[in-house]
Design a protein around this motif. Structure first.
Motif: not given
Length: 560
Positions: A161-162, A309-311, A304-305, A150-151
């Protein structure tokens, strides 16, 4: 002194040197010149710059293209550049430097092409940079695999997925100790009020809007501050002693209210208090905002993942991931409000509700104690005493004001005012940041417990010596970090296993802002704590899940 004069004849014509003239001319002709015939545009998209190259009609295929900037601190030289073709156009994606220099407003440098550009192997460009850029992650020598399905690391995570991980992480946030007391208080409101279905629906929508809007504002703040050159991540506001102090004050006042020391209506004009009591929609909206505020120290599984990814994505993608996080967090409350049939399973309102309300005050008191400990880690023990005495003065002011409103002498009102003034004097240095910090506290604490303080040079030197290195990215304000530390990392069997494998223990304390730790997290595809990484000699780093178990540590060590 002696003056000497030398007269040199000037020739009417020049001839190339018979030996060196031809190679000199060839070298000068091969120098990059401004690109001709091609249209070039550059757009910043967060940690990437997209260079769009449109060739003139009839131009030959240039083959592989690479860009070399003139200035430092703009394009990361050690990270890969990707080339894509869309019809006649070519798009070259450039990674932004992880140590971004200020004033990056133009893309200037040399383009090289395998088959040539404008008749030569290389050409120069100098074009304005549209959009915005932020510092990119520090490249890793090898990708970091993970034990947690999951990460996954940022490089293997898709947008879908994000969004799914963010939504799941938002759901799990409701079970974290930071958020659960607030949701319990809101659930008590459902039992107390038996409103029409439409009223409940309005509450569900208002609460959801409050949660999602707060997450969007938090995402915009992160993007704006990173664009300004700040190295920030999830929970960045709690790296400020002023914010931690303000949260401690907020939780303490809420706990006093639940304990029955005072009602909020005591401090507002009756007209305003009556209006807010009747406007349940506004109350639900503010409850959503409060839930996000108290959730900021927590990192649930999957978050966390998704946040890592978002940032690193363009602004639109970053906001979409944070919206998914907010929708996940708002879903349980909104579902309960939208389908109120579950209330039939609860006992009828009565004295038990007041007892439950008072019991719910104790998790808030515990949160205040935890926040006071965070202030102590960030500053010193004197700051903890200052905060504690300030909270005592706040409690005294609330008690005196209640007595005054109940008909006691005017002196109680003056005592309440004096209590608030005293609290302000005690806590103002913390709220304004006018306190002396203890920068060496984290390093000293880590060394006392057998852990070395984090620095990239230290990790690299330990790994170069052939030792496995376990890095604990943590923070005092991270509840999950502290639970993992006490239940897993401090477990005697885990400590013994580290010793048997000669593992060097390094603690990256992110309690206060630290750009080096932020960059190290970004290089792992993460943007918040906790993160646990095992660097293995001759192998790629191994990233463990956010919620640790002793078995996970033993499994990771077995791969050495």
């Amino acid at each position: 002194g002696v003056d000497l004069t030398l007269t040199l004849p000037v020739a009417t014509g020049t001839d190339a040197h018979p030996k060196w003239g031809v190679p000199i001319r060839a070298t000068r002709d091969a120098l990059p010149r401004p690109i001709r015939g091609w249209t070039v545009t550059a757009t910043g998209e967060g940690p990437k710059v997209r260079l769009v190259l449109t060739p003139p009609a009839g131009a030959a295929d240039p083959g592989a293209i690479r860009f070399f900037p003139f200035g430092e601190g703009q394009i990361e030289p050690s990270a890969p550049q990707t080339l894509a073709r869309d019809g006649p156009r070519f798009t070259l994606t450039l990674p932004v430097a992880n140590q971004l220099a200020p004033g990056f407003t133009r893309v200037a440098g040399v383009l090289t092409a395998q088959n040539g550009l404008s008749g030569s192997r290389a050409a120069t460009i100098d074009v304005p940079l549209a959009g915005t850029v932020v510092a990119g992650p520090k490249p890793l020598e090898a990708p970091a695999p993970t034990l947690d399905v999951g990460a996954p690391a940022t490089s293997t995570l898709s947008l879908a997925a994000a969004l799914a991980f963010a939504f799941g992480g938002g759901l799990l946030l409701n079970l974290m100790p930071c958020v659960f007391p607030v949701l319990s208080i809101k659930a008590m409101g459902f039992v107390r009020h038996h409103d029409a279905r439409s009223t409940m629906h309005h509450e569900a929508i208002a609460y959801s809007v409050g949660v999602v809007l707060s997450f969007v504002l938090l995402a915009l703040a992160l993007v704006a501050l990173r664009a300004a050159g700040e190295e920030l991540g999830w929970g960045f506001q709690l790296q400020s002693p002023a914010v931690v102090t303000a949260l401690a004050l907020l939780f303490f006042v809420l706990a006093l209210n639940l304990s029955g020391l005072f009602e909020f209506g005591m401090f507002a004009p009756r007209a305003v208090a009556g209006w807010t009591a009747k406007n349940r929609t506004l109350d639900a909206f503010l409850g959503g905002v409060l839930a996000v505020v108290v959730a900021s120290p927590c990192t649930a599984p999957f978050m966390g993942a998704a946040l890592g990814y978002a940032i690193t994505q363009p602004v639109g993608v970053t906001i979409a991931v944070f919206v998914a996080l907010g929708l996940g967090m708002a879903l349980p409350f909104a579902t309960l409000a939208w389908f109120p049939g579950w209330r039939r399973r609860l006992p009828k309102p009565g004295p038990w509700m007041e007892r439950v309300k008072q019991v719910l005050a104790f998790p808030l008191y515990a949160t205040v104690a935890w926040l006071a400990w965070v202030v102590g880690v960030q500053v010193d023990n004197d700051a903890v005493l200052r905060l504690a005495l300030g909270l005592v003065m706040v409690a005294f002011a609330a008690w005196a004001w209640r007595a005054f409103r109940a008909g006691a002498a005017r002196g109680f009102g003056l005592a309440a005012a004096a209590g608030l003034v005293g609290a302000g004097v005690l806590m103002m240095p913390l709220l304004t940041g006018a306190v002396a910090t203890a920068e060496a506290r984290a390093a000293k604490s880590a060394a006392d417990e057998g852990w070395q303080a984090f620095s990239p040079v230290r990790v690299e030197s330990l790994a170069a010596a052939g030792r496995p290195v376990f890095v604990d990215f943590t923070a005092a304000w991270c509840v999950t970090c502290q639970v993992n530390k006490r239940l897993v990392l401090n477990d005697p069997e885990v400590i013994a296993a580290f010793g048997r494998h000669n593992v060097a223990l390094v603690r990256a304390d992110w309690t206060r802002r630290d750009p080096e730790i932020t960059q190290a997290l970004a290089a792992l595809g993460r943007n918040g704590v906790p993160v646990y990484v095992l660097h293995r000699p001759g192998k790629s780093p191994l990233v463990l899940p956010e919620v640790l178990q002793a078995g996970m540590i033993h499994d990771a060590l077995s791969t050495l």
